[in-house]
Design a protein around this motif. Sequence first.
Motif, PDB file in Angstrom:
ATOM      1  N   HIS A  39       0.801  -1.339  -0.005  1.00  0.00           N
ATOM      2  CA  HIS A  39      -0.027   0.029   0.202  1.00  0.00           C
ATOM      3  C   HIS A  39       0.831   1.342   0.003  1.00  0.00           C
ATOM      4  N   HIS A  40       1.917   1.226   1.037  1.00  0.00           N
ATOM      5  CA  HIS A  40       2.605   2.386   0.972  1.00  0.00           C
ATOM      6  C   HIS A  40       3.570   2.764  -0.275  1.00  0.00           C
ATOM      7  N   VAL A  41       3.726   1.908  -1.124  1.00  0.00           N
ATOM      8  CA  VAL A  41       4.352   2.109  -2.551  1.00  0.00           C
ATOM      9  C   VAL A  41       3.337   2.957  -3.518  1.00  0.00           C
ATOM     10  N   VAL A  42       2.161   2.781  -3.368  1.00  0.00           N
ATOM     11  CA  VAL A  42       1.110   3.306  -4.217  1.00  0.00           C
ATOM     12  C   VAL A  42       0.561   4.401  -3.782  1.00  0.00           C
ATOM     13  N   ALA A  43       0.645   4.594  -2.193  1.00  0.00           N
ATOM     14  CA  ALA A  43      -0.242   5.732  -1.789  1.00  0.00           C
ATOM     15  C   ALA A  43      -0.080   7.071  -2.195  1.00  0.00           C
ATOM     16  N   GLY A  44      -1.146   7.818  -2.561  1.00  0.00           N
ATOM     17  CA  GLY A  44      -1.014   9.180  -2.859  1.00  0.00           C
ATOM     18  C   GLY A  44      -0.502   9.457  -4.149  1.00  0.00           C
ATOM     19  N   ALA A  45      -0.820   8.290  -5.191  1.00  0.00           N
ATOM     20  CA  ALA A  45      -0.226   8.235  -6.574  1.00  0.00           C
ATOM     21  C   ALA A  45      -1.333   9.201  -7.198  1.00  0.00           C
ATOM     22  N   LYS A  46      -0.854   9.914  -8.142  1.00  0.00           N
ATOM     23  CA  LYS A  46      -1.623  10.497  -9.233  1.00  0.00           C
ATOM     24  C   LYS A  46      -1.304   9.646 -10.515  1.00  0.00           C
ATOM     25  N   GLN A  47      -0.379   9.109 -10.881  1.00  0.00           N
ATOM     26  CA  GLN A  47      -0.062   8.181 -11.854  1.00  0.00           C
ATOM     27  C   GLN A  47       0.844   7.139 -11.268  1.00  0.00           C
ATOM     28  N   LEU A  48       0.702   6.015 -11.906  1.00  0.00           N
ATOM     29  CA  LEU A  48       1.748   4.890 -11.558  1.00  0.00           C
ATOM     30  C   LEU A  48       2.216   4.443 -12.783  1.00  0.00           C
ATOM     31  N   GLU A  49       3.533   3.939 -12.678  1.00  0.00           N
ATOM     32  CA  GLU A  49       4.243   3.415 -13.942  1.00  0.00           C
ATOM     33  C   GLU A  49       5.022   2.173 -13.701  1.00  0.00           C
ATOM     34  N   VAL A  50       4.883   1.349 -14.452  1.00  0.00           N
ATOM     35  CA  VAL A  50       5.563   0.022 -14.126  1.00  0.00           C
ATOM     36  C   VAL A  50       6.641  -0.337 -15.147  1.00  0.00           C
ATOM     37  N   THR A  51       7.976  -0.722 -14.597  1.00  0.00           N
ATOM     38  CA  THR A  51       9.034  -1.034 -15.223  1.00  0.00           C
ATOM     39  C   THR A  51       9.158  -2.385 -15.439  1.00  0.00           C
ATOM     40  N   LEU A  52       9.261  -2.959 -16.532  1.00  0.00           N
ATOM     41  CA  LEU A  52       9.417  -4.533 -16.867  1.00  0.00           C
ATOM     42  C   LEU A  52      10.840  -5.017 -17.059  1.00  0.00           C
TER      43      LEU A  52
END
Length: 430
Positions: A159-172
Motif C-alpha cells: 500500500h505504501h508504494v502506491v499511496a497518494g499516487a496521481k499516476q503509476l508506472e511499471v518498469t518491466l
Amino acid sequence: MNHFPEDEQKSTINDRTTELEERLKREEVERQQRLQKKSNRSGSKVGYFISGLSGIVVGALLLWLLLPSLAGQLPGTNQALINSTDKNNTTIDQTATEVKSDVVTAVEKASSAVVGITNIQEVMPNFWNKSANTTQEAGSGSGVIYKVEGDQAFIVTNHHVVAGAKQLEVTLEDGSKVPAQNVGSDIWTDLAVISIPSEGIQTVATFGDSDVLKQGETVIAIGNPLGLDFYGSVTTGVISGKDRSVPVDLNEDGIEDWSTDVLQTDAAINSGNSGGALINIAGQLVGINSMKIAASSVEGLGFAIPINSAIPVIEELEKTGEVKRPAIGISLIDLTEVPAYYQQQTLQLPAEVTNGVVITQVVPGSAADKAGLQQYDVIVEMDGQKIDGSIALRKHLYNEKEMGDTLNVKVYRQGKIVEAKLVLTDSAQL
C-alpha cells in the motif's frame, strides 16, 4: 799461517758472490710464489664462473622440460593449457563452466515476474510556475505479477508504494515502461493490487504455502533496492522467525495503530524492495517484502507479509477494490496514554485496572451508539478476551469478526462493570 793481501781480496770476492747468488735465489723463489698465487686466484674465478654458468644452464633446461607437465597442475589453472606461439607471445586457453545451483534455478523461475513501480504525484504550483499543478516522481518500489486474465496482468505490491499516487508506472524486466491502474489498496495490511496491459507478459509468480516454512529455511528476496538503478537485485538468507508481530504507525502521528503479522528474514531488504518477492528455493512466492527496521545498530532484520495472509486480501482487492471490515463506531485512546489523575477522577477506575481502551467519542447511529456505549467508557473485554489496548481491539475486530456478527463488550463506567451487545456494521458506512 801467513795471509797475503791477494788471498784476503780473493776470499772477500768469493763471499760476496755467494751472498749475491743466495739473494737472487730467494728473489726468484718469492717471484715464483707470487706468480703461483696470482695464477691460483685467476683459476678460482674462472672456475666459479664456469660452475655458476653450468648451474644456470642446467636449471633452465630442467624448467623447459618440466613446464608443459606442470602447467596443468598449477593451482587455479582449471584445465587451462599454456601454449607458446613464439618467443614474445603467449596465449592462455580458458575453459568456461556454467554453474547451476538451486538458488540460481529459483531466481530464473521467478525474477521475470518482479517489476519496478514508480509513484508519480501531483506537485502544487510554486513561485516560478503558478499556472498549473505539475507531477513528479515521489518514490519507487517493487511488485510481483501474479495473474494474467484477458488483456490485463495483475500485480501485488505494498500500500505504501502506491499511496497518494496521481499516476503509476511499471518498469518491466526488459526495461520497457507501461502505465498502471490502481485496482485497490488496504492500509491495514499494507497490500495493494495494480494492473497493466497483459501484452508481452510471459511470467507470473507461483504462490507457495507460507504456513509450511521452517525456521532456517533458505529464502530469496528479489526487488529494486534504492530505486530502479538496482532493478532485479537478488539477496539470499533464511527464515529467521515465523509469526512475528511488528507494531506499525499508520498515520505517522507517533502512536502505534496496528500490529502486522510478518515473516522475519535476514535476506537484505532495503528501501525500494517494498512490494517485491520473497521466494523459497522452489521459486514459489511465500511472502511480500514489506518493511525493514531502519537503524544503524540493526542488520539482517527484514520482514515480509506471509503469502497465506496476503491471498484473501489480494482476492478482495481485485474484486471490490477495498477490504470491508466491521466497525463499532467509536474514537478511542489507550488507557496507558491517560494520566493517572484522570484515570482516578474522570474515569473513576479501580486501582487494579491499568489496561484497556477509552472511548473518546461515539458516532451517532453506529453500532456502539445503538448498544448504549458512552464517552469515557473503558473497554476491557470482548467476547471473553482481555483487551489491553487499541491494537488488541482492532486485531479481534478485524481478524475474528465479520459484518453482521454480534460482539459482546465489557466496559468500566463510573467505576462499575457494564456489559453490552453490538451488531457490527460496515466501516465504510460510518
